[in-house]
Motif scaffolding. Structure first.
Motif, PDB file in Angstrom:
ATOM      1  N   PRO A  75      -8.970  56.075   3.479  1.00  0.00           N
ATOM      2  CA  PRO A  75      -7.603  55.610   3.699  1.00  0.00           C
ATOM      3  C   PRO A  75      -7.228  55.346   5.157  1.00  0.00           C
ATOM      4  O   PRO A  75      -6.204  54.740   5.429  1.00  0.00           O
ATOM      5  CB  PRO A  75      -6.731  56.732   3.141  1.00  0.00           C
ATOM      6  CG  PRO A  75      -7.587  57.884   2.885  1.00  0.00           C
ATOM      7  CD  PRO A  75      -9.007  57.443   2.974  1.00  0.00           C
ATOM      8  N   LEU A  76      -8.051  55.778   6.090  1.00  0.00           N
ATOM      9  CA  LEU A  76      -7.629  55.793   7.486  1.00  0.00           C
ATOM     10  C   LEU A  76      -7.507  54.424   8.144  1.00  0.00           C
ATOM     11  O   LEU A  76      -6.838  54.301   9.165  1.00  0.00           O
ATOM     12  CB  LEU A  76      -8.553  56.700   8.305  1.00  0.00           C
ATOM     13  CG  LEU A  76      -8.527  58.165   7.842  1.00  0.00           C
ATOM     14  CD1 LEU A  76      -9.477  58.993   8.675  1.00  0.00           C
ATOM     15  CD2 LEU A  76      -7.116  58.732   7.877  1.00  0.00           C
ATOM     16  N   ASP A  77      -8.125  53.388   7.601  1.00  0.00           N
ATOM     17  CA  ASP A  77      -8.004  52.067   8.224  1.00  0.00           C
ATOM     18  C   ASP A  77      -7.330  51.060   7.306  1.00  0.00           C
ATOM     19  O   ASP A  77      -7.525  49.860   7.433  1.00  0.00           O
ATOM     20  CB  ASP A  77      -9.380  51.547   8.654  1.00  0.00           C
ATOM     21  CG  ASP A  77     -10.288  51.209   7.486  1.00  0.00           C
ATOM     22  OD1 ASP A  77     -10.064  51.732   6.382  1.00  0.00           O
ATOM     23  OD2 ASP A  77     -11.232  50.419   7.683  1.00  0.00           O
ATOM     24  N   LYS A  78      -6.493  51.565   6.392  1.00  0.00           N
ATOM     25  CA  LYS A  78      -5.897  50.679   5.395  1.00  0.00           C
ATOM     26  C   LYS A  78      -4.381  50.859   5.316  1.00  0.00           C
ATOM     27  O   LYS A  78      -3.879  51.978   5.326  1.00  0.00           O
ATOM     28  CB  LYS A  78      -6.516  50.957   4.023  1.00  0.00           C
ATOM     29  CG  LYS A  78      -7.998  50.586   3.982  1.00  0.00           C
ATOM     30  CD  LYS A  78      -8.658  51.072   2.715  1.00  0.00           C
ATOM     31  CE  LYS A  78     -10.121  50.702   2.693  1.00  0.00           C
ATOM     32  NZ  LYS A  78     -10.917  51.379   3.721  1.00  0.00           N
ATOM     33  N   ALA A  79      -3.693  49.737   5.194  1.00  0.00           N
ATOM     34  CA  ALA A  79      -2.245  49.777   4.999  1.00  0.00           C
ATOM     35  C   ALA A  79      -1.929  50.584   3.746  1.00  0.00           C
ATOM     36  O   ALA A  79      -2.574  50.416   2.717  1.00  0.00           O
ATOM     37  CB  ALA A  79      -1.689  48.361   4.866  1.00  0.00           C
ATOM     38  N   GLY A  83       2.200  51.018   7.121  1.00  0.00           N
ATOM     39  CA  GLY A  83       1.044  50.405   7.761  1.00  0.00           C
ATOM     40  C   GLY A  83      -0.167  51.307   7.618  1.00  0.00           C
ATOM     41  O   GLY A  83      -0.286  52.093   6.671  1.00  0.00           O
ATOM     42  N   LYS A  84      -1.064  51.223   8.585  1.00  0.00           N
ATOM     43  CA  LYS A  84      -2.242  52.090   8.585  1.00  0.00           C
ATOM     44  C   LYS A  84      -1.826  53.468   9.088  1.00  0.00           C
ATOM     45  O   LYS A  84      -1.057  53.583  10.048  1.00  0.00           O
ATOM     46  CB  LYS A  84      -3.325  51.514   9.496  1.00  0.00           C
ATOM     47  CG  LYS A  84      -3.859  50.184   9.015  1.00  0.00           C
ATOM     48  CD  LYS A  84      -4.848  49.607  10.010  1.00  0.00           C
ATOM     49  CE  LYS A  84      -5.281  48.218   9.569  1.00  0.00           C
ATOM     50  NZ  LYS A  84      -6.113  47.560  10.584  1.00  0.00           N
ATOM     51  N   PRO A  85      -2.331  54.524   8.479  1.00  0.00           N
ATOM     52  CA  PRO A  85      -1.959  55.874   8.925  1.00  0.00           C
ATOM     53  C   PRO A  85      -2.577  56.196  10.290  1.00  0.00           C
ATOM     54  O   PRO A  85      -3.666  55.724  10.615  1.00  0.00           O
ATOM     55  CB  PRO A  85      -2.528  56.775   7.835  1.00  0.00           C
ATOM     56  CG  PRO A  85      -3.690  56.013   7.295  1.00  0.00           C
ATOM     57  CD  PRO A  85      -3.294  54.566   7.369  1.00  0.00           C
ATOM     58  N   ARG A  86      -1.886  57.004  11.054  1.00  0.00           N
ATOM     59  CA  ARG A  86      -2.398  57.437  12.363  1.00  0.00           C
ATOM     60  C   ARG A  86      -3.508  58.468  12.218  1.00  0.00           C
ATOM     61  O   ARG A  86      -4.389  58.569  13.058  1.00  0.00           O
ATOM     62  CB  ARG A  86      -1.264  58.025  13.205  1.00  0.00           C
ATOM     63  CG  ARG A  86      -0.286  56.991  13.716  1.00  0.00           C
ATOM     64  CD  ARG A  86       0.753  57.624  14.624  1.00  0.00           C
ATOM     65  NE  ARG A  86       1.588  58.579  13.905  1.00  0.00           N
ATOM     66  CZ  ARG A  86       2.738  58.292  13.332  1.00  0.00           C
ATOM     67  NH1 ARG A  86       3.222  57.080  13.404  1.00  0.00           N
ATOM     68  NH2 ARG A  86       3.441  59.206  12.699  1.00  0.00           N
TER      69      ARG A  86
END
Length: 188
Positions: free
Chosen positions: A141-145, A79-82
């Motif tokens: 990358p922080l808001d992407k699966a 999923g999206k990374p924390r």
């Protein structure tokens, strides 16, 4: 007929505008956690259906469109990374390998619903630690699966795809258009 996108994704907004320039955005406030043991190819569609159901109860006369995109590798859903550290871990895992991007889409108009899942296979180039660090530092990358977006700075990671490019962005526009036509035909 009012059209509502049940998603906060700026990429989905951009893509839906290719079909319908006039629509409302009402993000669904739902739990998007992945059901344990659910096959990767079903996760996005299940979440999309929950999104449209939630928004449709508040707007029963509207056409509600929901979508959810996940990345799958080795049977595991990314999923999206924390945070940046988790994004880097995901990118290392995708480096030099093939993975699948699944976007589940749900359409609801009154009591009628159609849903589907679109799959695109994606191959990454082998990535150096420097490439991963530089990309993560962009914040992209922080808001992407799966920790990447094919349409932005992450485009340099992708060697090739097999399937719908827009599916990897988060909304398979051509298939959506056809499914919408079928739903509207059923409603007449």
């Amino acid at each position: 007929m009012d059209i509502i996108l049940a998603s906060a994704s700026p990429r989905r907004r951009e893509l839906l505008a290719l079909l319908y320039p006039d629509y409302a955005v009402i993000p669904a406030d739902i739990d998007e956690s992945v059901p344990e043991g659910a096959p990767a190819e079903t996760v996005g569609e299940l979440t999309a259906r929950r999104k449209t159901a939630h928004v449709a109860t508040q707007h029963p006369g509207s056409l509600v469109i929901g979508a959810d995109t996940i990345v799958e590798i080795d049977g595991e859903v990314l999923g999206k990374p924390r945070d940046a550290a988790e994004a880097a871990l995901m990118l290392r895992r995708l480096s030099g390998r093939e993975h699948r991007v699944y976007t589940g889409v749900s359409l609801r108009l009154g009591a009628r619903e159609r849903s589907f899942t679109q799959c695109t296979r994606v191959w990454f180039y082998p990535l150096s630690e420097r490439e991963i660090e530089d990309y993560v530092a962009t914040g992209d990358p922080l808001d992407k699966a799966g920790s990447y977006g094919i349409q932005g700075p992450g485009c340099i990671l992708v060697e090739r795809i097999d399937g719908d490019f827009f599916n990897v962005m988060g909304l398979p526009v051509a298939r959506l258009r056809r499914e919408l036509g079928l739903l509207l035909d059923e409603s007449r």
